[in-house]
Motif scaffolding. Structure first.
Motif: not given
Length: 241
Positions: A200-221
């Motif tokens: 995977g890639r986190k950016s054009a220059s940052r590569k990694f092998t594994g998985h992605k942790g994903a979160i969703a945050v309520d911007t109000g609270s």
């Protein structure tokens, strides 16, 4: 836990966590925190604005080149077939002329001149031929198993993985020889010990092998409203809705 309560040992927490994962209840505690946030009024409306983010989770599976990756796939299928026959994998491999895959590294022990294209081709041809021969054996053995039995499932999974490794990394030339594919296949499996890992890639220059942790945050609270794991090569917006 009260200030005077005796602390539990580390293994208690590890055992509890393992049971949550085993019974697919690892989200239950998180869900209770969401319910508590709703009950306290932090998430009063069903319509909320969330910010999404992902972060790399580096895989722990051994990432290997094509030669050793195919060797790992061969060993995996040998193990499934040996278990069915009640033999040790090494013994089963000996009987089927596959002992060379039980050294430290098929590539490291090849003792060839890696600058010699003919020698490299011969090694690849031999590994691919062994893999295809083993898949043919697995198909015959699988046909004699009870449908949907634990043995047939193990063989199917190991055979499917080996087929995927062959398809993603090897192609046939016009004269029928095996050849390494140029570039990296879109959904390439880089490890047999953790076949769910992806490049995977986190950016054009940052590569990694594994998985992605994903979160969703309520911007109000600031409350985290959802958390999950994506494939390492999945777009950040995957499963966002």
């Amino acid at each position: 836990i009260g200030i005077d309560d005796a602390q539990f040992v580390k293994s208690t927490l590890q055992s509890f966590h393992a049971r949550l994962v085993l019974h697919r209840k690892e989200q239950s505690i998180f869900q209770r925190s969401i319910d508590a946030a709703k009950g306290s009024g932090l998430l009063a409306s069903r319509k909320i604005k969330v910010a999404l983010d992902t972060t790399p989770i580096f895989g722990r599976g051994a990432v290997k080149d094509t030669y050793n990756l195919l060797a790992d796939g061969i060993r995996q299928l040998v193990r499934a077939l040996a278990l069915l026959s009640g033999q040790a994998p090494e013994a089963w491999a000996r009987e089927h002329d596959l002992s060379r895959y039980y050294g430290t590294s098929i590539k490291g022990e090849a003792k060839i001149d890696w600058d010699n294209a003919v020698a490299r081709q011969a090694l690849l041809d031999g590994i691919v031929a062994d893999a295809e021969r083993l898949l043919a054996v697995a198909e015959r053995v699988r046909a004699e198993c009870q449908p949907d039995s634990a043995e047939s499932v193990r063989i199917d999974e190991a055979a499917g993985l080996l087929k995927q490794l062959l398809v993603q990394d090897v192609e046939r030339t016009t004269d029928g020889r095996a050849a390494l594919k140029d570039g990296v296949a879109k959904d390439r499996v880089p490890s047999v010990t953790d076949p769910e890992m992806r490049h995977g890639r986190k950016s054009a220059s940052r590569k990694f092998t594994g998985h992605k942790g994903a979160i969703a945050v309520d911007t109000g609270s600031g409350v985290i409203t959802a958390a999950g794991v994506l494939a390492g090569n999945a777009p950040d917006s995957t499963d966002a809705l």
